[in-house]
Write an enzyme that holds these catalytic residues in place. Structure first.
Site, PDB file in Angstrom:
ATOM      1  N   SER A 143       0.904  -1.153  -0.011  1.00 42.57           N
ATOM      2  CA  SER A 143       0.057   0.024  -0.142  1.00 42.57           C
ATOM      3  C   SER A 143       0.872   1.060   0.100  1.00 42.57           C
ATOM      4  CB  SER A 143      -0.840   0.007   1.322  1.00 42.57           C
ATOM      5  OG  SER A 143      -1.415   1.259   1.481  1.00 42.57           O
TER       6      SER A 143
ATOM      7  N   TYR B 193      -1.810  -0.252  10.459  1.00 42.58           N
ATOM      8  CA  TYR B 193      -1.862  -0.787   8.826  1.00 42.58           C
ATOM      9  C   TYR B 193      -0.733  -0.357   8.223  1.00 42.58           C
ATOM     10  CZ  TYR B 193      -3.483  -1.203   4.179  1.00 42.58           C
ATOM     11  OH  TYR B 193      -3.633  -1.433   2.615  1.00 42.58           O
TER      12      TYR B 193
END
Length: 255
Positions: free
Chosen positions: A150, A164
């Protein structure tokens, strides 16, 4: 563009493939002639719909239930995938969760552990099993692993989900190290790092309006679509990327 003649039924496991980016990856791989095995934890209906869509277009696919953080489930998954479509050609580690949005100091320990287990441990466990399968057939060309990271690995996502982001940064370090470790075996390991993409993951995190809020910050002034990420994954899985390993391909609109 790769066509079906170039990938005659090569088996590819796509974890978390019942919706969003995973579903788009499975459909794009199938259109290129691969045989994707779509995994899901609870969303059996979504996985079945992805398979039905692929089969309606003349492709082959299977939906397989598995928890990517459970070693026994993973072994069973790989057995089922190879029973359905033959020796594994590639693994796409797509399964991932963000956990709730918010400041890190307010994060529940159980949520922190679950995000780390799914995003990092699950990725590593599945990759380990893929390497073991690849080792059984060292003569087969094109064996590869693609991990989904990501843009958060680079931005840190302060105030939203730094936990995350930390797991995705670890995925990128894992990708590089593993790529160098297995390169001599002819196995490639790469990653794709999407930016903000229009999927249901934002609603699941409690902020369905996040893509619209983020779009003005993206140099291209829009968020991505799952199909755009799928194209990057297809290239890395394909023989066209035969000299590419240890790479992180950012699909972020310039963010």
């Amino acid at each position: 563009m790769q066509n079906q003649a170039e990938a005659p039924g090569r088996a590819v496991i796509v974890t978390g493939g019942s919706r969003g980016i995973g579903a788009a990856i499975a459909c794009r791989l199938a259109a290129a002639g691969y045989a994707p095995c779509v995994t899901y934890t609870r969303d059996a209906r979504g996985a079945a719909e992805v398979v039905a869509r692929i089969e309606a277009s003349g492709g082959r696919a299977a939906a397989l239930q598995a928890d990517s953080t459970c070693g026994a489930d993973i072994a069973r998954l790989f057995d089922a995938a190879e029973a359905a479509f033959g020796p594994l050609h590639a693994l796409v580690n797509n399964a991932g969760i963000t956990g709730p949005l918010g400041r890190f100091a307010d994060l529940d320990e159980a949520e922190m552990r679950r995000v780390a287990e799914v995003n990092l441990l699950g990725t590593m466990l599945c990759a380990r099993e893929a390497l073991r399968r690849f080792a059984m057939r060292p003569e087969r060309p094109g064996r590869s692993v693609v991990n989904i990271s990501s843009v958060a690995a680079s931005t840190g996502s302060p105030g939203e989900y730094v936990h995350y982001a930390a797991t995705k940064a670890a995925v990128e370090a894992f990708t590089l190290g593993l790529a160098r470790e297995v390169a001599e075996q002819g196995i490639r390991v790469n990653a794709v790092a999407p930016g903000t993409v229009e999927t249901g993951i934002h609603a699941a995190a409690g902020d369905p309006g996040r893509p619209a809020r983020i779009a003005p910050r993206v140099p291209m002034r829009r968020v991505g679509q799952p199909e755009e990420v799928a194209e990057a994954v297809l290239w890395l899985v394909s023989d066209a990327a035969s000299y590419t390993t240890g790479a992180v391909l950012r699909v972020t609109g310039g963010l």
